[in-house]
Design an enzyme around this catalytic site. Structure first.
Site, PDB file in Angstrom:
ATOM      1  CG  LEU A 141      -1.989  -1.062   1.337  1.00  0.00           C
ATOM      2  CD1 LEU A 141      -2.685  -0.971   2.689  1.00  0.00           C
ATOM      3  CD2 LEU A 141      -3.001  -0.923   0.216  1.00  0.00           C
ATOM      4  CG  ASP A 142      -0.170   4.921  -1.975  1.00  0.00           C
ATOM      5  OD1 ASP A 142      -0.376   5.763  -1.098  1.00  0.00           O
ATOM      6  OD2 ASP A 142      -1.028   4.595  -2.822  1.00  0.00           O
ATOM      7  CB  VAL A 143       3.681   6.556   2.057  1.00  0.00           C
ATOM      8  CG1 VAL A 143       3.477   7.778   1.165  1.00  0.00           C
ATOM      9  CG2 VAL A 143       4.042   6.960   3.480  1.00  0.00           C
ATOM     10  CB  THR A 199      -3.082   3.702   0.352  1.00  0.00           C
ATOM     11  OG1 THR A 199      -3.123   4.469  -0.845  1.00  0.00           O
ATOM     12  CG2 THR A 199      -4.279   2.769   0.383  1.00  0.00           C
TER      13      THR A 199
END
Length: 330
Positions: A130-132, A134
């Site tokens: 998960l990107d930072v 999200t």
């Protein structure tokens, strides 16, 4: 013909051409009970009814022994997790944390959330990213085979996301996403799309897809004119975020691990996790604690409380009105 009957009988008791019986192993019913399939007696019933397979062979004989470290045991087609050395965790990743176990720049990572007792002696790795910015569900394990299955596109394990976007959302957006939108790295399609909730100037939408390209949900929504304000993953296959608070982890149950192994094409997000009647999860808008999951029962309780408060207020207003009339008549 009698020879064919003998062969079928040998296959049913687990001692056909592929003999699954291990004289030095553990009784199959004991292995099943240890995997959480019920009492020893209940597991004997499962075997007797032909619902158990070992290494692909149906076993009906109670005397069969297997090696839990190597045997592939299935009940009703569901592969059981027998290796107790494996660890399976679900985490609600907060925003601002990297999907990594370490960072040379000293930024916050998943390892900063994990309890020291969980990490001790076990090398865990995250399944997907998960990107930072999200938040939401991410799985951690030391089971490389399961991690590969969950991440490889060929297994088509669905992932569910809830996004906050500027509203209102036009009709037809879901069809566009399901038909596919062209991104710089190719066509991307959503498996499903629905409007979860709306408020003045904003909306909350659910997107389900089985591919894991970088920022794919954000890019898809931006392509159709709805840039993401906030994004959370709420399910991976049958595993749901539920009411797990941001920054908290929990161990997956044996049943959840088994259903993950069975997840793939045609599986429905969250459908395999049994819940009490009236407890169907409903996505809720993000608040300061992150995207939460509430139940239909909770909503009914909230509605009931609201009605009760309204009735009390009306009764109090009526009492005040009567008191004022009495005072005016004096």
């Amino acid at each position: 013909m009698s020879q064919q009957r003998d062969q079928r009988g040998q296959q049913r008791d687990g001692r056909g051409e592929h003999d699954v019986h291990d004289p030095d192993g553990v009784r199959l019913q004991k292995v099943l009970a240890g995997a959480g399939m019920g009492s020893r007696r209940a597991c004997e019933e499962l075997i007797a009814r032909g619902r158990v397979r070992v290494d692909g062979e149906v076993v009906t004989e109670l005397g069969v022994r297997v090696d839990p470290a190597t045997a592939q045991v299935e009940v009703d087609g569901m592969l059981l997790q027998l290796d107790t050395s494996k660890v399976y965790l679900a985490m609600n990743k907060p925003r601002g944390y990297l999907s990594a176990m370490s960072d040379p720049e000293g930024r916050l990572t998943l390892a900063d959330i994990l309890d020291d007792r969980t990490e001790q002696g076990v090398r865990l790795f995250h399944v997907g990213r998960l990107d930072v910015d999200t938040e939401g569900l991410i799985l951690l394990t030391n089971d490389g085979d399961l991690a590969h299955r969950l991440q490889h596109p060929s297994f088509e394990v669905p992932r569910t996301y809830v996004a906050e976007v500027h509203g209102p959302v036009e009709r037809g957006i879901g069809k566009r996403l399901r038909d596919g939108v062209e991104l710089e790295d190719g066509l991307a399609r959503a498996d499903s799309f629905r409007l979860v909730d709306s408020a003045p100037g904003k909306a909350f939408v659910e997107v389900v897809l089985h591919e894991g390209r970088k920022h794919v949900v954000r890019r898809m929504l931006e392509e159709v004119g709805y840039p993401v304000i906030r994004l959370a993953r709420t399910a991976i296959g049958p595993i749901q975020l539920g009411d797990l608070r941001p920054g908290v982890t929990r161990s997956l149950t044996r049943e959840e691990v088994s259903t993950l192994r069975s997840a793939g094409p045609g599986s429905q997000p969250g459908a395999r996790t049994p819940r009490p009647k009236g407890q169907r999860p409903v996505a809720k808008a993000p608040d300061r604690r992150g995207i939460q999951m509430v139940t239909g029962a909770a909503r009914r309780t909230a509605a009931s409380s609201k009605s009760t408060r309204a009735a009390k207020n009306a009764k109090a207003a009526k009492a005040r009105g009567g008191q004022q009339r009495r005072q005016g008549g004096r």
